[in-house]
Scaffold this motif. Structure first.
Motif: not given
Length: 303
Positions: A5-20
């Motif tokens: 579950k955490y890996r699934f959530i992280a997969s959606f957050l990693v790109v926005p976080l990198v861009l931010y």
């Protein structure tokens, strides 16, 4: 399962976080580093000088005078804008007709809504150009109207007067901002439960008491957020002032921190010192936001 579950959530957050981090956090860090150098802006040489720019800033009279202009705008513009927007929103949303309360706005509310919002549609730069002509001492509409009604003694060079130049600019800021916050407050008032207003009417409350004790406490969050955004707007104020008074007004009476920053960087070629000014302005904005948010959390009405 939990790890998946955490890996699934992280997969959606990693790109926005990198861009931010790349496009938001990184420029702030670079600006802070540059503020600790003597970089002139047009060479690769950046000598690290520590907090020397900030020490100079503490004794810079021109900076503090510009900050004083921002502070005056911070006191006047948000307060006047919010008061006018609240009044207009109340009249067209919950004032009611024929003495009633919370039964729609006064007659003609839909027409007024268009009129009130129209100034916000005009781009700020265009508004600056138009009002520069409006305040023109010879051919301007303001002085022309004063002469027509017989108040010649009130005519003056509005943008050339050290007393009236900054208030004239603040009037334009208020004119342009009221429409947006009128919509914000109208939306907040329309979301309020009608049974609360009905109870107030049964208790004999009139329009003013209903607004003071029912409407106002229940839209505190909207007012608080609006003040923060208005505060950020006036702590900047660069675009409008640069259009109307690009030289800082008569005797520097309208120069704000953003204009001083611009001239320090692009006229004096002191990008390191200009970055220090920008960092200081950013800190002032953050402090303002924290203070307003903490004040708003003391009394919260839930419904």
């Amino acid at each position: 399962m939990r790890y998946g579950k955490y890996r699934f959530i992280a997969s959606f957050l990693v790109v926005p976080l990198v861009l931010y981090i790349v496009f938001v956090v990184s420029p702030y860090l670079q600006a802070f580093y540059i503020s600790m150098t003597d970089w002139r802006g047009f060479s690769a040489e950046q000598n690290f000088i520590g907090f020397a720019n900030y020490a100079e800033l503490l004794g810079d009279a021109r900076f503090w005078r510009a900050m004083g202009h921002n502070g005056l705008m911070l006191l006047v513009v948000p307060a006047v804008t919010i008061v006018i927007a609240l009044f207009l929103a109340t009249m067209t949303t919950v004032a009611g007709r024929r003495g009633s309360v919370a039964r729609g706005g006064v007659r003609g509310s839909r027409f007024y809504q268009v009129i009130f919002f129209f100034p916000h549609v005009v781009p700020l730069v265009i508004a600056g150009v138009l009002f520069a002509f409006f305040y023109n001492p010879e051919a301007g509409l303001l002085n022309g109207l004063l002469r027509i009604v017989g108040f010649d003694w009130l005519t003056r060079a509005w943008l050339g007067d050290t007393t009236f130049a900054l208030p004239a600019v603040m009037a334009v800021l208020i004119w342009g901002a009221v429409g947006f916050y009128y919509v914000v407050f109208s939306a907040a008032m329309k979301s309020l439960p009608t049974d609360v207003f009905e109870a107030a009417v049964l208790d004999g409350a009139g329009r003013f008491r209903t607004f003071r004790h029912v409407t106002l406490p229940m839209i505190t969050d909207s007012i608080q957020t609006s003040y923060i955004y208005l505060g950020i707007m006036v702590l900047d104020g660069f675009a409008l002032l640069q259009v109307m008074l690009p030289d800082g007004g008569p005797d520097g009476s309208t120069e704000v921190v953003a204009q001083y920053l611009y001239r320090t960087a692009f006229t004096d070629g002191r990008f390191g010192y200009a970055s220090a000014i920008g960092v200081a302005l950013c800190l002032v904005t953050l402090v303002l936001a924290v203070i307003v948010l903490r004040m708003g959390n003391k009394e919260r009405v839930e419904y």
